[in-house]
Scaffold this active site. Structure first.
Site, mmCIF file in Angstrom:
data_model
loop_
_atom_site.group_PDB
_atom_site.id
_atom_site.type_symbol
_atom_site.label_atom_id
_atom_site.label_comp_id
_atom_site.label_asym_id
_atom_site.label_seq_id
_atom_site.Cartn_x
_atom_site.Cartn_y
_atom_site.Cartn_z
ATOM 1 N N GLY A 82 -16.544 -17.702 32.173
ATOM 2 C CA GLY A 82 -15.579 -17.131 33.102
ATOM 3 C C GLY A 82 -16.216 -16.333 34.218
ATOM 4 C CG ASP A 133 -14.559 -18.608 40.565
ATOM 5 O OD1 ASP A 133 -14.079 -17.473 40.710
ATOM 6 O OD2 ASP A 133 -14.424 -19.282 39.528
ATOM 7 C CE1 TYR A 183 -7.330 -20.899 35.563
ATOM 8 C CE2 TYR A 183 -7.159 -23.131 36.398
ATOM 9 C CZ TYR A 183 -7.380 -21.796 36.611
ATOM 10 O OH TYR A 183 -7.650 -21.365 37.887
#
Length: 339
Positions: A82, A133, A183
């Protein structure tokens, strides 16, 4: 913020017409991939070798032509933790391609590069995640956190220069594979709420509107939306607290975030909850929360530097499994290193 862990891609151009890539990461026996340069008649497509799809996906979405090359990849970023190991790999490959293709100007912005890497993940991995990210991996600034609007890409670097405070990253060593967790289901549920309430996305939803129209939603959909709406508010509040060096408020917001991720969004797990609870039992801890997509991976804990060792010892003793600890300060994003 970007961690001090790195993914390093080392390469050279060749005249072979092939892209040959070896990873030294622990991906099993299939740590080498070889493929021809893409053409209009023979484009790159997703393949069974999972890690290689991050490489081929970036090449397929790269701005401009690509030369053939040989490359070796090594990474200290925990896989499935993560903490953006996949984005780190993508951005390392994109940065290497810029160097190999002798791209010296800035015609392609970091924002566009991040968007290309995100699109590669959508198409070649099948994970419909956002741009955060890749964006932080490209734009991070040492000793700064980043407040990012993932819709407009408006962003602001916020100093984190107080040496008395550090981020303790704790890896639960429970690995997650977001494609095969819930998810994607969370993404679908959020889109369903937006459709029912007549907004483009939950970004356009206020807490008042959500509460006023709560009866239109099943309880599970209400909980998902409640997390998203309150988390957006917490993010902006946390940025303001950080600007004011108000670590107590920042830490409280971290805890509130974890509770919401655990109870409303339901993406935590027993191991992450254990780590957060153990950390919060100690003096010198401002706050703690899970990070990443959930169902395993890491927690982040804001702590006073003087108490790091005792906090680590306590968490080690309380955690039912074996955790790994990293003491972090904000680092720079992707860059060229000349060998």
């Amino acid at each position: 913020m970007a961690l001090q862990m790195v993914t390093l891609a080392v390469g050279k151009t060749t005249d072979s017409g092939l892209c040959r890539v070896l990873t030294l990461a622990d991906v099993g026996k299939d740590n080498y991939v070889e493929f021809s340069l893409p053409t209009e008649d023979n484009p790159l497509i997703p393949r069974k070798l999972h890690w290689a799809n991050y490489v081929t996906g970036v090449i397929a979405h790269y701005f401009g032509p690509v030369v053939s090359f040989d490359a070796v990849i090594i990474s200290s970023v925990p896989f499935g933790g993560g903490v953006s190991s996949s984005a780190s790999l993508q951005v390392a490959i994109y940065t290497l391609l810029d160097e190999l293709n002798n791209v010296k100007d800035n015609k392609v912005s970091k924002e566009d590069k991040a968007r290309r890497c995100m699109e590669a993940e959508h198409e070649f991995i099948g994970l419909m995640d956002g741009i955060m990210d890749q964006f932080i991996s490209l734009t991070a600034k040492q000793d700064h956190a980043l407040l990012l609007d993932c819709r407009s890409l408006e962003n602001k670097h916020i100093p984190m220069v107080d040496d008395s405070v550090v981020v303790l990253l704790i890896n639960s060593n429970v690995s997650h594979d977001l494609i095969h967790t819930e998810y994607p289901k969370r993404t679908r549920q959020c889109k369903e709420v937006a459709t029912i309430l007549g907004v483009n996305s939950l970004r356009d939803l206020t807490l008042k509107t959500l509460e006023d129209r709560k009866e239109l939603l099943e309880n599970v959909l209400y909980k998902r939306a409640h997390h998203v709406v309150t988390e957006i508010a917490r993010t902006t509040q946390a940025a303001e607290a950080l600007e004011n060096n108000d670590f107590a408020t920042f830490g409280r917001l971290m805890v509130d975030s974890h509770i919401s991720l655990r109870d409303d969004y339901e993406v935590s797990c027993d191991e992450l909850d254990e780590l957060v609870e153990a950390a919060l039992e100690m003096d010198g801890v401002y706050g703690s929360r899970m990070t990443g997509g959930g169902f395993g991976g890491c927690t982040v804990t804001l702590v006073k530097r003087y108490n790091v060792e005792s906090i680590i010892h306590h968490v080690e003793a309380e955690y039912s499994k074996c955790a790994t600890f990293y003491v972090c300060k904000p680092s720079d994003g992707a860059r060229r290193i000349t060998l």
